[in-house]
Scaffold this motif. Sequence first.
Motif, short mmCIF file in Angstrom:
data_model
loop_
_atom_site.label_atom_id
_atom_site.label_comp_id
_atom_site.label_asym_id
_atom_site.label_seq_id
_atom_site.Cartn_x
_atom_site.Cartn_y
_atom_site.Cartn_z
N TRP A 49 0.81 -1.22 0.00
CA TRP A 49 0.00 0.00 0.00
C TRP A 49 0.84 1.26 0.00
O TRP A 49 0.38 2.31 -0.45
N THR A 50 2.06 1.19 0.53
CA THR A 50 2.90 2.37 0.59
C THR A 50 3.85 2.49 -0.61
O THR A 50 4.62 3.45 -0.69
N SER A 51 3.79 1.54 -1.54
CA SER A 51 4.66 1.59 -2.72
C SER A 51 3.91 1.49 -4.05
O SER A 51 4.41 1.95 -5.08
N GLU A 52 2.74 0.91 -4.04
CA GLU A 52 1.94 0.73 -5.25
C GLU A 52 0.49 1.13 -4.96
O GLU A 52 0.12 1.28 -3.79
N PRO A 53 -0.31 1.31 -6.05
CA PRO A 53 0.03 1.25 -7.47
C PRO A 53 0.67 2.55 -7.94
O PRO A 53 0.80 3.51 -7.16
N ARG A 54 1.03 2.58 -9.21
CA ARG A 54 1.55 3.80 -9.84
C ARG A 54 0.87 3.92 -11.20
O ARG A 54 1.44 3.62 -12.24
N ILE A 55 -0.38 4.35 -11.17
CA ILE A 55 -1.18 4.48 -12.38
C ILE A 55 -1.27 5.95 -12.76
O ILE A 55 -1.68 6.79 -11.95
N ASP A 56 -0.89 6.28 -13.98
CA ASP A 56 -0.97 7.65 -14.49
C ASP A 56 -2.44 7.95 -14.81
O ASP A 56 -3.06 7.22 -15.59
N PRO A 57 -3.02 9.00 -14.23
CA PRO A 57 -4.42 9.32 -14.53
C PRO A 57 -4.68 9.47 -16.03
O PRO A 57 -5.76 9.13 -16.50
N ALA A 58 -3.69 9.97 -16.77
CA ALA A 58 -3.87 10.15 -18.21
C ALA A 58 -4.11 8.82 -18.92
O ALA A 58 -4.80 8.77 -19.95
N ASP A 59 -3.55 7.74 -18.38
CA ASP A 59 -3.72 6.43 -19.01
C ASP A 59 -5.17 5.94 -18.92
O ASP A 59 -5.60 5.12 -19.75
N LEU A 60 -5.91 6.42 -17.92
CA LEU A 60 -7.29 5.97 -17.75
C LEU A 60 -8.19 6.35 -18.92
O LEU A 60 -9.26 5.76 -19.09
N ALA A 61 -7.76 7.30 -19.72
CA ALA A 61 -8.54 7.69 -20.90
C ALA A 61 -8.66 6.54 -21.89
O ALA A 61 -9.55 6.56 -22.76
N ARG A 62 -7.81 5.53 -21.77
CA ARG A 62 -7.87 4.38 -22.68
C ARG A 62 -8.96 3.39 -22.32
O ARG A 62 -9.26 2.48 -23.10
N PRO A 93 -11.72 12.21 -1.32
CA PRO A 93 -12.79 12.36 -2.32
C PRO A 93 -12.30 12.96 -3.63
O PRO A 93 -12.77 12.58 -4.70
N ASP A 94 -11.34 13.89 -3.56
CA ASP A 94 -10.85 14.49 -4.80
C ASP A 94 -10.11 13.47 -5.65
O ASP A 94 -10.08 13.58 -6.88
N HIS A 95 -9.51 12.47 -5.01
CA HIS A 95 -8.82 11.42 -5.76
C HIS A 95 -9.83 10.53 -6.49
O HIS A 95 -9.60 10.16 -7.65
N SER A 96 -10.93 10.19 -5.82
CA SER A 96 -11.98 9.42 -6.48
C SER A 96 -12.57 10.20 -7.65
O SER A 96 -12.86 9.64 -8.71
N LEU A 97 -12.73 11.52 -7.46
CA LEU A 97 -13.21 12.37 -8.55
C LEU A 97 -12.22 12.36 -9.71
O LEU A 97 -12.62 12.30 -10.88
N LEU A 98 -10.93 12.40 -9.41
CA LEU A 98 -9.91 12.35 -10.45
C LEU A 98 -10.02 11.07 -11.27
O LEU A 98 -9.94 11.10 -12.51
N ILE A 99 -10.21 9.94 -10.59
CA ILE A 99 -10.34 8.67 -11.30
C ILE A 99 -11.54 8.72 -12.25
O ILE A 99 -11.43 8.39 -13.44
N ALA A 100 -12.68 9.14 -11.74
CA ALA A 100 -13.89 9.17 -12.57
C ALA A 100 -13.76 10.16 -13.72
O ALA A 100 -14.18 9.87 -14.85
N ALA A 101 -13.17 11.32 -13.45
CA ALA A 101 -13.04 12.34 -14.49
C ALA A 101 -12.06 11.93 -15.58
O ALA A 101 -12.13 12.44 -16.70
N SER A 102 -11.16 11.01 -15.26
CA SER A 102 -10.14 10.59 -16.22
C SER A 102 -10.61 9.47 -17.13
O SER A 102 -9.94 9.17 -18.13
N ILE A 103 -11.73 8.84 -16.80
CA ILE A 103 -12.26 7.72 -17.60
C ILE A 103 -13.45 8.21 -18.41
O ILE A 103 -14.44 8.69 -17.83
N PRO A 104 -13.40 8.11 -19.71
CA PRO A 104 -14.52 8.60 -20.53
C PRO A 104 -15.85 7.98 -20.14
O PRO A 104 -15.98 6.75 -20.09
#
Length: 225
Positions: free
Chosen positions: A150-163, A180-191
């Motif tokens: 949990w303190t080392s992973e994951p390492r997902i680029d939000p820009a990649d979620l657009a795929r 909550p802003d992180h959950s919003l970031l995930i949702a906003a990054s996925i079409p």
Amino acid sequence: MLHGGFCSLESLRAQSDALVPDHRVFAFERPGHGRSADIDGEYDYQRGVADTLACLDAVGIGSAHIVGYSDGAIIGLLLALDHPERVRSLTAISANLDPSAFTNSPGTILSTPAEPPEEKPDVERMHYERLSPDGPGHAEVVLGKLFRLWTSEPRIDPADLARIAAPVLVMAADRDTIRPDHSLLIAASIPGAQLCIVPGTTHNLIAERPELISALVRDFVTAAR
């Protein structure tokens, strides 16, 4: 269905029961969790992806609606990114893209030892002690490996979620260990992704509001069929 870290499938029983009348539900427990014996070495999310693909192949499922919670939601995101042909839809409950997403607030999975323990029973530890073939004493080994994960992973680029092309429901609690802003970031990054913030709940939202979470998951999966 993909369970969270230091969880067994018992944690997703309410959601599974809600889906069973209209869907075939498959699930397994990753090494060191529930009824599955631990493995030598550290945990990593790519191993979780490989285990999930092996499970799907073993039961002859080409693609599935993925419902993941916490670590299981991270694995679901990686599946949707790297194996899109296997994911019909994804419900990602309390996922994070990197360790900076944690609030580190009292009572969370990353709390410091100086903080007072919660008074309520640790249900997941009780399940572990009852189910694990490694015995109750092995829990600290599993938790140590999970903390390092949990303190080392994951390492997902939000820009990649657009795929991600599959329908996605991002869900989290308003008092989650994930900001909550992180959950919003995930949702906003996925079409086209949907976002649901469940009020009055913590990272343990699937147990705190099981009927609501189950209804939301069932409605989303049914609409995505």
